[in-house]
Design a protein around this motif. Structure first.
Motif, PDB file in Angstrom:
ATOM      1  N   HIS A 150       9.844   0.470 -13.121  1.00  0.00           N
ATOM      2  CA  HIS A 150       8.714   0.977 -13.885  1.00  0.00           C
ATOM      3  C   HIS A 150       7.646   1.557 -12.968  1.00  0.00           C
ATOM      4  CE1 HIS A 150       5.639   1.205 -16.957  1.00  0.00           C
ATOM      5  NE2 HIS A 150       4.859   0.424 -16.234  1.00  0.00           N
ATOM      6  N   LEU A 151       7.342   0.851 -11.862  1.00  0.00           N
ATOM      7  CA  LEU A 151       6.291   1.287 -10.955  1.00  0.00           C
ATOM      8  C   LEU A 151       6.832   2.040  -9.745  1.00  0.00           C
ATOM      9  CD1 LEU A 151       4.401  -2.016 -11.317  1.00  0.00           C
ATOM     10  CD2 LEU A 151       3.334   0.183 -11.758  1.00  0.00           C
ATOM     11  N   GLY A 152       8.119   1.991  -9.572  1.00  0.00           N
ATOM     12  CA  GLY A 152       8.717   2.728  -8.462  1.00  0.00           C
ATOM     13  C   GLY A 152       8.412   2.145  -7.100  1.00  0.00           C
ATOM     14  N   SER A 153       8.109   0.855  -7.051  1.00  0.00           N
ATOM     15  CA  SER A 153       7.872   0.230  -5.750  1.00  0.00           C
ATOM     16  C   SER A 153       8.196  -1.258  -5.842  1.00  0.00           C
ATOM     17  CB  SER A 153       6.410   0.414  -5.321  1.00  0.00           C
ATOM     18  OG  SER A 153       5.592  -0.565  -5.929  1.00  0.00           O
ATOM     19  N   THR A 154       8.137  -1.889  -4.676  1.00  0.00           N
ATOM     20  CA  THR A 154       8.255  -3.344  -4.688  1.00  0.00           C
ATOM     21  C   THR A 154       6.999  -3.931  -5.329  1.00  0.00           C
ATOM     22  OG1 THR A 154       9.660  -3.427  -2.737  1.00  0.00           O
ATOM     23  CG2 THR A 154       8.320  -5.378  -3.187  1.00  0.00           C
ATOM     24  N   ILE A 155       7.189  -4.959  -6.136  1.00  0.00           N
ATOM     25  CA  ILE A 155       6.036  -5.685  -6.662  1.00  0.00           C
ATOM     26  C   ILE A 155       6.292  -7.174  -6.445  1.00  0.00           C
ATOM     27  CG2 ILE A 155       5.406  -3.963  -8.413  1.00  0.00           C
ATOM     28  CD1 ILE A 155       6.786  -5.805 -10.491  1.00  0.00           C
ATOM     29  N   GLY A 156       5.262  -7.941  -6.521  1.00  0.00           N
ATOM     30  CA  GLY A 156       5.461  -9.371  -6.344  1.00  0.00           C
ATOM     31  C   GLY A 156       4.437 -10.187  -7.104  1.00  0.00           C
ATOM     32  N   LEU A 157       4.778 -11.412  -7.327  1.00  0.00           N
ATOM     33  CA  LEU A 157       3.804 -12.399  -7.796  1.00  0.00           C
ATOM     34  C   LEU A 157       3.542 -13.324  -6.615  1.00  0.00           C
ATOM     35  CD1 LEU A 157       5.259 -13.276 -11.335  1.00  0.00           C
ATOM     36  CD2 LEU A 157       3.420 -11.667 -10.760  1.00  0.00           C
ATOM     37  N   ALA A 158       2.321 -13.792  -6.518  1.00  0.00           N
ATOM     38  CA  ALA A 158       1.983 -14.626  -5.369  1.00  0.00           C
ATOM     39  C   ALA A 158       0.984 -15.690  -5.786  1.00  0.00           C
ATOM     40  CB  ALA A 158       1.398 -13.765  -4.250  1.00  0.00           C
ATOM     41  N   LEU A 167       0.837  -1.200   0.000  1.00  0.00           N
ATOM     42  CA  LEU A 167       0.000   0.000   0.000  1.00  0.00           C
ATOM     43  C   LEU A 167       0.874   1.253   0.000  1.00  0.00           C
ATOM     44  CD1 LEU A 167      -2.914  -0.821   2.496  1.00  0.00           C
ATOM     45  CD2 LEU A 167      -2.806  -1.096   0.003  1.00  0.00           C
ATOM     46  N   ASP A 168       1.926   1.185   0.808  1.00  0.00           N
ATOM     47  CA  ASP A 168       2.881   2.289   0.845  1.00  0.00           C
ATOM     48  C   ASP A 168       3.988   1.981  -0.160  1.00  0.00           C
ATOM     49  OD1 ASP A 168       4.934   4.019   1.332  1.00  0.00           O
ATOM     50  OD2 ASP A 168       5.225   3.440   3.443  1.00  0.00           O
ATOM     51  N   PRO A 169       4.121   2.789  -1.225  1.00  0.00           N
ATOM     52  CA  PRO A 169       5.098   2.468  -2.268  1.00  0.00           C
ATOM     53  C   PRO A 169       6.535   2.355  -1.735  1.00  0.00           C
ATOM     54  CG  PRO A 169       3.684   4.299  -2.935  1.00  0.00           C
ATOM     55  CD  PRO A 169       3.369   4.022  -1.505  1.00  0.00           C
ATOM     56  N   ALA A 170       6.796   2.929  -0.582  1.00  0.00           N
ATOM     57  CA  ALA A 170       8.158   2.845  -0.042  1.00  0.00           C
ATOM     58  C   ALA A 170       8.380   1.553   0.747  1.00  0.00           C
ATOM     59  CB  ALA A 170       8.428   4.047   0.861  1.00  0.00           C
ATOM     60  N   ALA A 171       7.293   0.856   1.035  1.00  0.00           N
ATOM     61  CA  ALA A 171       7.440  -0.364   1.836  1.00  0.00           C
ATOM     62  C   ALA A 171       7.916  -1.513   0.947  1.00  0.00           C
ATOM     63  CB  ALA A 171       6.105  -0.716   2.482  1.00  0.00           C
ATOM     64  N   ILE A 172       8.523  -2.486   1.588  1.00  0.00           N
ATOM     65  CA  ILE A 172       8.965  -3.656   0.823  1.00  0.00           C
ATOM     66  C   ILE A 172       8.428  -4.935   1.469  1.00  0.00           C
ATOM     67  CG2 ILE A 172      11.111  -2.544   0.086  1.00  0.00           C
ATOM     68  CD1 ILE A 172      12.391  -4.718   2.116  1.00  0.00           C
ATOM     69  N   PHE A 173       8.406  -5.978   0.682  1.00  0.00           N
ATOM     70  CA  PHE A 173       8.185  -7.315   1.241  1.00  0.00           C
ATOM     71  C   PHE A 173       9.090  -8.274   0.482  1.00  0.00           C
ATOM     72  CE2 PHE A 173       4.699  -6.457  -1.813  1.00  0.00           C
ATOM     73  CZ  PHE A 173       5.022  -7.390  -2.786  1.00  0.00           C
ATOM     74  N   ARG A 174       9.214  -9.463   1.039  1.00  0.00           N
ATOM     75  CA  ARG A 174      10.179 -10.395   0.470  1.00  0.00           C
ATOM     76  C   ARG A 174       9.521 -11.652  -0.091  1.00  0.00           C
ATOM     77  NH1 ARG A 174      15.102  -8.686   3.191  1.00  0.00           N
ATOM     78  NH2 ARG A 174      14.401  -7.400   4.925  1.00  0.00           N
ATOM     79  N   THR A 175      10.199 -12.242  -1.048  1.00  0.00           N
ATOM     80  CA  THR A 175       9.769 -13.534  -1.588  1.00  0.00           C
ATOM     81  C   THR A 175       9.707 -14.543  -0.445  1.00  0.00           C
ATOM     82  OG1 THR A 175      10.873 -13.010  -3.653  1.00  0.00           O
ATOM     83  CG2 THR A 175      10.321 -15.324  -3.284  1.00  0.00           C
ATOM     84  N   GLY A 176       8.674 -15.346  -0.431  1.00  0.00           N
ATOM     85  CA  GLY A 176       8.522 -16.344   0.628  1.00  0.00           C
ATOM     86  C   GLY A 176       7.594 -15.878   1.727  1.00  0.00           C
ATOM     87  N   SER A 177       7.296 -14.576   1.760  1.00  0.00           N
ATOM     88  CA  SER A 177       6.386 -14.077   2.791  1.00  0.00           C
ATOM     89  C   SER A 177       4.993 -14.646   2.563  1.00  0.00           C
ATOM     90  CB  SER A 177       6.314 -12.550   2.726  1.00  0.00           C
ATOM     91  OG  SER A 177       7.585 -11.988   2.958  1.00  0.00           O
ATOM     92  N   HIS A 178       4.243 -14.723   3.643  1.00  0.00           N
ATOM     93  CA  HIS A 178       2.891 -15.277   3.544  1.00  0.00           C
ATOM     94  C   HIS A 178       1.861 -14.160   3.443  1.00  0.00           C
ATOM     95  CE1 HIS A 178       3.468 -19.654   4.095  1.00  0.00           C
ATOM     96  NE2 HIS A 178       4.662 -19.192   4.345  1.00  0.00           N
ATOM     97  N   ILE A 179       0.721 -14.521   2.865  1.00  0.00           N
ATOM     98  CA  ILE A 179      -0.363 -13.554   2.675  1.00  0.00           C
ATOM     99  C   ILE A 179      -1.450 -13.866   3.709  1.00  0.00           C
ATOM    100  CG2 ILE A 179      -2.035 -12.596   1.027  1.00  0.00           C
ATOM    101  CD1 ILE A 179       0.735 -12.384  -0.125  1.00  0.00           C
ATOM    102  N   ASN A 223      -4.284 -19.010   9.308  1.00  0.00           N
ATOM    103  CA  ASN A 223      -4.921 -17.946   8.535  1.00  0.00           C
ATOM    104  C   ASN A 223      -4.230 -17.710   7.192  1.00  0.00           C
ATOM    105  OD1 ASN A 223      -6.793 -17.475  10.551  1.00  0.00           O
ATOM    106  ND2 ASN A 223      -5.362 -16.145  11.665  1.00  0.00           N
ATOM    107  N   ASP A 224      -3.309 -18.600   6.876  1.00  0.00           N
ATOM    108  CA  ASP A 224      -2.491 -18.425   5.677  1.00  0.00           C
ATOM    109  C   ASP A 224      -3.347 -18.447   4.411  1.00  0.00           C
ATOM    110  OD1 ASP A 224      -0.170 -18.280   4.150  1.00  0.00           O
ATOM    111  OD2 ASP A 224      -0.155 -20.465   3.905  1.00  0.00           O
ATOM    112  N   GLN A 225      -3.149 -17.456   3.563  1.00  0.00           N
ATOM    113  CA  GLN A 225      -3.897 -17.383   2.297  1.00  0.00           C
ATOM    114  C   GLN A 225      -3.024 -17.687   1.092  1.00  0.00           C
ATOM    115  OE1 GLN A 225      -7.387 -16.451   2.006  1.00  0.00           O
ATOM    116  NE2 GLN A 225      -7.125 -17.110   4.119  1.00  0.00           N
ATOM    117  N   GLY A 226      -1.735 -17.808   1.301  1.00  0.00           N
ATOM    118  CA  GLY A 226      -0.835 -18.052   0.176  1.00  0.00           C
ATOM    119  C   GLY A 226       0.510 -17.416   0.457  1.00  0.00           C
ATOM    120  N   TYR A 227       1.325 -17.265  -0.586  1.00  0.00           N
ATOM    121  CA  TYR A 227       2.692 -16.776  -0.353  1.00  0.00           C
ATOM    122  C   TYR A 227       3.232 -16.086  -1.599  1.00  0.00           C
ATOM    123  CZ  TYR A 227       3.422 -21.278  -2.611  1.00  0.00           C
ATOM    124  OH  TYR A 227       3.354 -22.328  -3.485  1.00  0.00           O
ATOM    125  N   VAL A 228       4.205 -15.229  -1.349  1.00  0.00           N
ATOM    126  CA  VAL A 228       4.854 -14.487  -2.430  1.00  0.00           C
ATOM    127  C   VAL A 228       5.873 -15.404  -3.096  1.00  0.00           C
ATOM    128  CG1 VAL A 228       6.245 -12.464  -3.000  1.00  0.00           C
ATOM    129  CG2 VAL A 228       4.542 -12.337  -1.160  1.00  0.00           C
TER     130      VAL A 228
END
Lengths: 173, 987, 90
Positions: free
Chosen positions: B936-944, B900-912, B923-928
């Motif tokens: 291009h977007l100026g922030s962290t992005i991920g596939l999950a 939500l905050d473009p300056a924030a980051i998250f890492r591969t392997g994190s849970h949703i 409560n796990d919904q999935g993972y990055v």
């Protein structure tokens, strides 16, 4: 646009001259992979290939390498491929495979450090060929003469294979 | 008195003195000495301290079974602990140090352990280190670790070279004593391919210590003649200094040859050790027999020695054991020693023979005590006297050397390595090799045969007979008469000697004495395998070569059964210790594993690439430029440049497979889950390969170059796996299809040219029309370059999401073509880009890799459900893909995710997690699966992969990294972050 | 240390040259029942004794073989090209 394109050799190495052994990179000429239905023999192909300066190396059931020191032009290769049909399909591997020759009485001693194939003349006669692990690297091995072998190795592994052969033959320095 | 060198005799070269040192003391021996014989010749009796009680120990044997004389030789990286002094050849400058003592061999504090010996008996560790549990880590384990082990290994790298080699033969003969030599000759003369391996520097075995004559020659001269004849045969290979240590499947024998371990200055171009794998049609085990110690009190005091070893030092090395020598024997071999001692001038010899009728043919000067035993030996660091018990009386006799012979055990280890169980022979009082062996048989003493003549006859007959089975015409060699031999006939065993006062050792190396075995039985550990662990008998570097039979017999007596009933522990390789160097061979450093280099490796190096190992490949990861201090900077620049201008990326390491044959289309249609039958010539298609269980195996593109010719690419990681899989399908599943496969990965140098300027750049190089109309997205064609100079293959495919091409040219032209493209693209701003930038580009575009294809995903999970035609009759994975569980709407599906905050980051392997859910796996919904910083977007992005992800775009979630305690509010979105309408791609 | 497998095309070769795939079972017909498919994909016998397996001579002739060997002793009873001798259990 360049006037002519420079080929980068896969193995720009001087031959290794040992006592009783010479290891040399062979000219990057032609290596054609012939693919035939399993069970069909090379009969009928040898004449065609001989005319193009190529000799046959059995690879596996239905497969052969046709190798030669000279580069075949695209047209010549295409013409040969057309003539070989339907007996065999041709896949060009001239750049994908690198040939190395080992010659001299110590050749079998050096190769035995890498391969479990029995290299005695009775078990591995002249013209016999096989693919085998030489150390960590799979290579195609043909006995050209009693004291001469040809190795065909994947281009990407050629330098590592060469360095291994360098080490394996060091005791005959 | 101590042992000393005799003025003459032996096979040593007295004209070549050899200097060496032991614990810093300069000593001298002769060429041909072993370290042990040289130490004895210098009067050194005390050579080590025992493992547990730190008792003074001397040299007990003259061979591989030595339990006591373990020394450290060499220095720095060549330090070699636990070297058996009996097996080490003497060389000029050899430095040997004793072990297991502090501060010195003579004054050893650890010997105080002897005073504690009542507490250090069998099962000591099990009984002592039990409570409190908290003491384990802090007290017991450090204590045991410090006390355990024999020598100390060096931390320095071994500077020497090691290698491996294969060998093939008709007949492998293991051991070059009388039987082995005769067998090698019997087969070798006939023309069979023979390898004769012997663990000693000088082949000949017992013949080298023998004073009997054979065919009118001395035994050593006879052996030398046989060896000379064998050496002259082209079909025979003699491998001295070679221990055959194991027998393996397929009749392969492992052996280690100590090529240069006997040299002060090994030649750097040659290995110091060579590991052999010997493939033999047949093998003959001619390993002889091991003399057994007798279990009397103080049987470990320096000066007590095996009778055969004493005879070896006397006859072969010219070393007398002392001036007053006692021989305690239960068989006739002691009389041969007495005779040889007398010949050598040792006049005070006493034979204590346990048999009342023993030695009746003996006519020498030695005193004989028949029906007697040595009850105890006495002395500290050297033997001083023995107590003899005979006829109900005891006698104390001053001696400085005591030989013992408790019978002989055939050396059958190798014969048991493949699971066969040895069997007890009452007649021989020994365990004999398993019956029904294939590919290996035993000859000579190893088969329980006594005497030189019988061993020669046995070897000659079996060698010749085997040659006949290989198809050679063979004649059994004949060797003339043997004269003057006293052969040890089978004797009644003597396991228990009554009235012992001192410690009577069974296993010298582990300080296991007679009472320990009785204790093990009383405490319920009488089973042979349990007794071994409880008492440690038969463990460590000698693996109980001397001790096992005595231990088994004593267990048997304590249990009141026969040794046959006790049985043996399991014999396993290695027969004697093998160095890690030999086992690793050349596979370290530069030769640890091969390097696979792309044909564009040199090109990438020129552009300053940082390489990353991907399997065996070296891939260019990024290309740093001056001023860039962080790899992310380089990657961001490369990424942006591809989006704005153009980039060139080496993709040569993608797997490439050429597929021909008239059924190639049908074949592809069966190995891919999507349709391939109607792929037109000149077109590429993305393909998904499933496993038979319905999950995705690999993806890639396949292009139809001609009616019956396809060019497939695979991922780099699965290139070899896919080729194996396709071959399986073609050969094992559908051999009736005419399909032919060739790996052409190395034939082609393949480069991706991506970016809005890609077409402009390539147009100057490729002869064909590259306009969108002539060469649209997914076009594939064989093209010529540079006005017909080179034939290549061009594919309009894009991993980056840009207008992009992949160009394949014959590998040798790769660098020249890449150079030309860089030159042509210079004005368009082309830059090389590496796999890191490639990863960013593909995540931005929502393209999957094996991060997503992780073995748990189906085509539907990735949004490819419609690619799988329901009408296809068969393809790999079809039936399992139909399973309900693989079509459950609750499955994890591919989505994009942004903070939500473009300056924030998250890492591969994190849970949703759902937005307000507690951080718990329930409560796990999935993972990055993939994440990056998107320039291009100026922030962290991920596939999950997220439960029902496809329908949750826009939902706010919490990204939770439980390992690092990070929480990042984020939002699910479409996995395609860049150019969702494919306008760039199709431009 | 070493194990040799006899390749019908290349002769005895060390295990390092091969890749083992597991039980040599015949692939069911596409329309076979789900139970048959489950057995094929997931169920394996684990016999002590003779066992037929697919082996690939990966660093040799690259042919898939059906090797029948004893799981306890490693004795090899039979080794044939998978395309020729398709004596696999359904």
């Amino acid at each position: 646009m360049p006037q002519s394109l420079t080929l980068r050799p896969a193995l720009a190495r001087l031959p290794l001259q040992r006592s009783g052994l010479r290891i040399e990179a062979l000219p990057e000429g032609t290596v054609l992979h012939l693919l035939a239905p399993v069970g069909s023999g090379p009969a009928g192909l040898t004449a065609e290939l001989g005319a193009s300066g190529l000799s046959l190396r059995p690879v596996s059931p239905g497969q052969w390498f046709a190798v030669g020191d000279a580069v075949l032009s695209n047209t010549a290769r295409a013409a040969l491929a057309a003539r070989l049909k339907p007996a065999a399909e041709v896949v060009d591997q001239s750049h994908g495979r690198v040939r190395i020759a080992l010659s001299g009485p110590m050749a079998t001693r050096v190769l035995a450090k890498g391969t479990a194939a029995d290299l005695s003349l009775t078990a591995f006669p002249i013209h016999h060929a096989t693919t085998t692990l030489i150390g960590h690297i799979a290579a195609h091995l043909t006995r050209i003469a009693e004291d001469r072998f040809e190795l065909i190795v994947l281009r990407g592994f050629a330098e590592s294979q060469w360095e291994d052969l360098d080490r394996m033959s060091a005791e005959f320095g | 008195m101590t042992p000393y060198r005799l003025p003459q005799g032996g096979l040593i070269d007295r004209s070549t003195p050899v200097s060496f040192s032991f614990d810093g003391q300069a000593l001298q021996g002769f060429a041909g000495d072993s370290l042990a014989s040289a130490l004895l010749a210098n009067g050194r009796l005390l050579v080590g301290r025992s493992f547990k009680y730190h008792r003074p120990r001397g040299i007990l044997t003259a061979g591989a079974a030595e339990p006591n004389a373990l020394v450290t030789i060499g220095r720095d990286g060549r330090t070699e602990p636990n070297t058996r002094a009996t097996m080490q050849e003497l060389y000029e400058g050899l430095e040997a140090k004793s072990q297991n003592r502090w501060p010195s061999l003579d004054v050893d504090i650890g010997s105080l352990n002897s005073l504690l010996s009542p507490f250090l008996g069998a099962g000591f560790y099990y009984k002592t280190f039990m409570w409190p549990a908290a003491f384990w880590e802090k007290v017991y384990e450090p204590f045991i670790r410090r006390a355990a082990g024999l020598g100390r290994a060096t931390h320095e790298a071994d500077p020497d070279a090691y290698e491996k080699s294969w060998a093939h033969c008709d007949l492998l003969v293991i051991g070059a004593g009388a039987a082995g030599l005769a067998a090698a000759l019997g087969a070798g003369r006939a023309g069979a391919r023979v390898i004769l391996a012997d663990e000693h520097a000088q082949p000949g075995g017992g013949l080298l210590s023998e004073t009997a004559g054979i065919g009118g020659k001395s035994a050593p001269a006879f052996a030398a003649d046989l060896l000379a004849e064998l050496a002259a045969l082209e079909n025979v290979t003699i491998l001295p200094r070679t221990t055959v240590f194991g027998w393996y499947d397929g009749n392969v024998f492992g052996a280690v040859e100590r090529v240069q371990k006997h040299l002060a200055h090994p030649d750097a171009h040659r290995p110091v050790e060579r590991l052999w794998r010997i493939v033999a049609k047949q093998a003959l085990l001619a390993t002889g027999a091991e003399e057994r110690p007798l279990v009397f009190g103080g049987n470990d005091i320096p000066g007590v020695m095996m009778a055969g070893a004493m005879r070896c030092y006397l006859n072969r090395y010219g070393v007398a054991p002392g001036r007053q020598v006692a021989i305690f024997t239960i068989n006739d071999s002691g009389y041969a020693l007495a005779r040889d001692l007398e010949t050598a001038g040792v006049s005070q010899v006493t034979i204590i023979d346990s048999r009342p009728e023993g030695g009746i043919d003996y006519a020498g000067a030695a005193r004989i005590v028949r029906g007697g035993v040595v009850r105890d030996a006495h002395g500290g660091k050297a033997l001083t006297s023995i107590t003899i018990a005979a006829g109900g009386k005891t006698e104390r006799l001053r001696v400085d050397a005591l030989a013992m012979s408790g019978g002989f055990s055939p050396i059958i280890h190798l014969a048991c390595h493949r699971g066969g169980k040895p069997h007890w022979s009452d007649e021989k009082s020994a365990f004999m090799a398993p019956s029904g062996l294939q590919g290996l048989s035993l000859i000579g003493s190893a088969a329980g045969i006594d005497g030189i003549a019988a061993c020669l006859e046995d070897g000659a007959a079996k060698g010749a007979a085997l040659a006949e089975t290989f198809g050679f015409k063979a004649e059994k060699p004949a060797f003339g008469l043997t004269a003057g031999e006293i052969a040890p006939m089978p004797a009644r065993p003597l396991w228990t000697i009554p009235g012992i006062r001192g410690k009577a050792f069974v296993d010298y190396q582990n300080d296991v004495h007679r009472k320990d075995l009785g204790l093990a039985v009383r405490e319920g550990y009488g089973h042979v395998e349990l007794a071994k662990r409880y008492t440690t008998t038969g463990m460590a570097t000698d693996q109980g070569k001397l001790s096992n039979v005595n231990a088994i017999a004593l267990l048997a007596e304590a249990r009141g059964v026969s040794p046959a009933e006790v049985g043996t522990t399991t014999f396993r390789p290695f027969y004697t210790p093998v160095s890690f160097g030999a086992l690793a061979g050349p596979s370290h450093g530069r030769h640890f594993q091969p390097v696979r280099k792309s044909p564009l490796h040199g090109w990438a190096e020129k552009h300053g690439a940082v390489f990353v190992e991907t399997g065996l490949w070296y891939r260019s990861a990024w290309f740093p430029r001056d001023g860039e201090t962080d790899w992310r900077e380089s990657v961001a620049r490369e990424t942006k440049n591809v989006r704005i201008n153009a980039g060139l990326c080496d993709v040569s390491m993608l797997g490439k497979i050429e597929i021909t044959g008239k059924d190639a289309a049908e074949f592809l249609n069966r190995v891919y889950c999507n349709a391939f039958l109607k792929l037109p010539v000149g077109k590429a298609r993305y393909g998904l390969m499933l496993r038979e269980d319905g999950f995705i195996y690999d993806d890639g593109t396949t292009s139809r170059l001609a009616q019956d010719r396809y060019f497939m690419t695979t991922t780099t990681a699965y290139a070899s796996g896919v080729m194996n899989h396709l071959e399986f399908c073609a050969q094992a599943l559908w051999p009736d299809l005419d399909v032919r496969l060739a790996s052409v990965t190395d034939q082609w140098s393949q480069m991706a040219i991506a970016g809005p300027k890609a077409r402009k750049i390539l147009e100057t190089i490729v002869d064909a029309d590259l306009s969108n109309a002539a060469f649209p997205f997914l076009a594939a064609a064989e093209v010529s370059l540079f006005n017909g100079q080179v034939q290549g293959r061009l594919f309009r495919i894009s991993f980056s999401g840009e207008l992009a091409y992949e160009l394949a040219v014959p590998a040798g032209y790769g660098e020249a073509v890449a150079d030309a493209i860089m030159e042509a693209g210079r004005d368009h701003g082309i830059q090389p880009y590496g796999v890191e930038a490639l990863a960013v580009l593909r995540i931005e575009k929502g393209h999957v890799t094996h991060n997503e294809i992780n073995g748990t995903v189906t085509p539907g999970d990735l949004g490819f459900a419609r690619m799988v035609p329901a009408a296809k009759p068969d393809f790999i994975g079809k039936r399992m893909l139909e399973r309900a569980g693989l079509n459950d709407p609750q499955r994890h599906q591919l989505v994009g995710i942004r903070p939500l905050d473009p300056a924030a980051i998250f890492r591969t392997g994190s849970h949703i997690l759902e937005k307000d859910a507690a951080a718990a796996l329930e409560n796990d919904q999935g993972y990055v699966t993939s994440s990056c910083h998107s320039p291009h977007l100026g922030s962290t992005i991920g596939l999950a992969l997220v439960r029902r992800g496809a329908e949750r775009h826009g939902e706010e979630v919490l990204v939770w990294n439980g390992l690092r305690g990070e929480f990042t509010p984020g939002r699910l979105c479409s996995p395609v972050f860049y150019d969702p309408q494919n306008e760039k791609l199709l431009a | 240390m070493a194990s040799l497998l006899p390749c019908p095309h290349c002769g005895p070769r060390p295990r390092e040259e091969f890749t083992v795939k597991g039980a040599a079972q015949a692939r069911p017909a596409p329309d076979a029942s789900p139970d048959v498919w489950f057995d094929y994909v997931y169920l394996r016998d684990n016999p002590r004794g003779a066992y037929a397996e697919y082996w690939h001579h990966t660093s040799g002739c690259r042919r898939w073989l059906i090797v029948t060997r004893d799981t306890a002793t490693h004795d090899v009873f039979d080794s044939r090209d998978a395309a020729e001798g398709r004596e696999v259990r359904a």
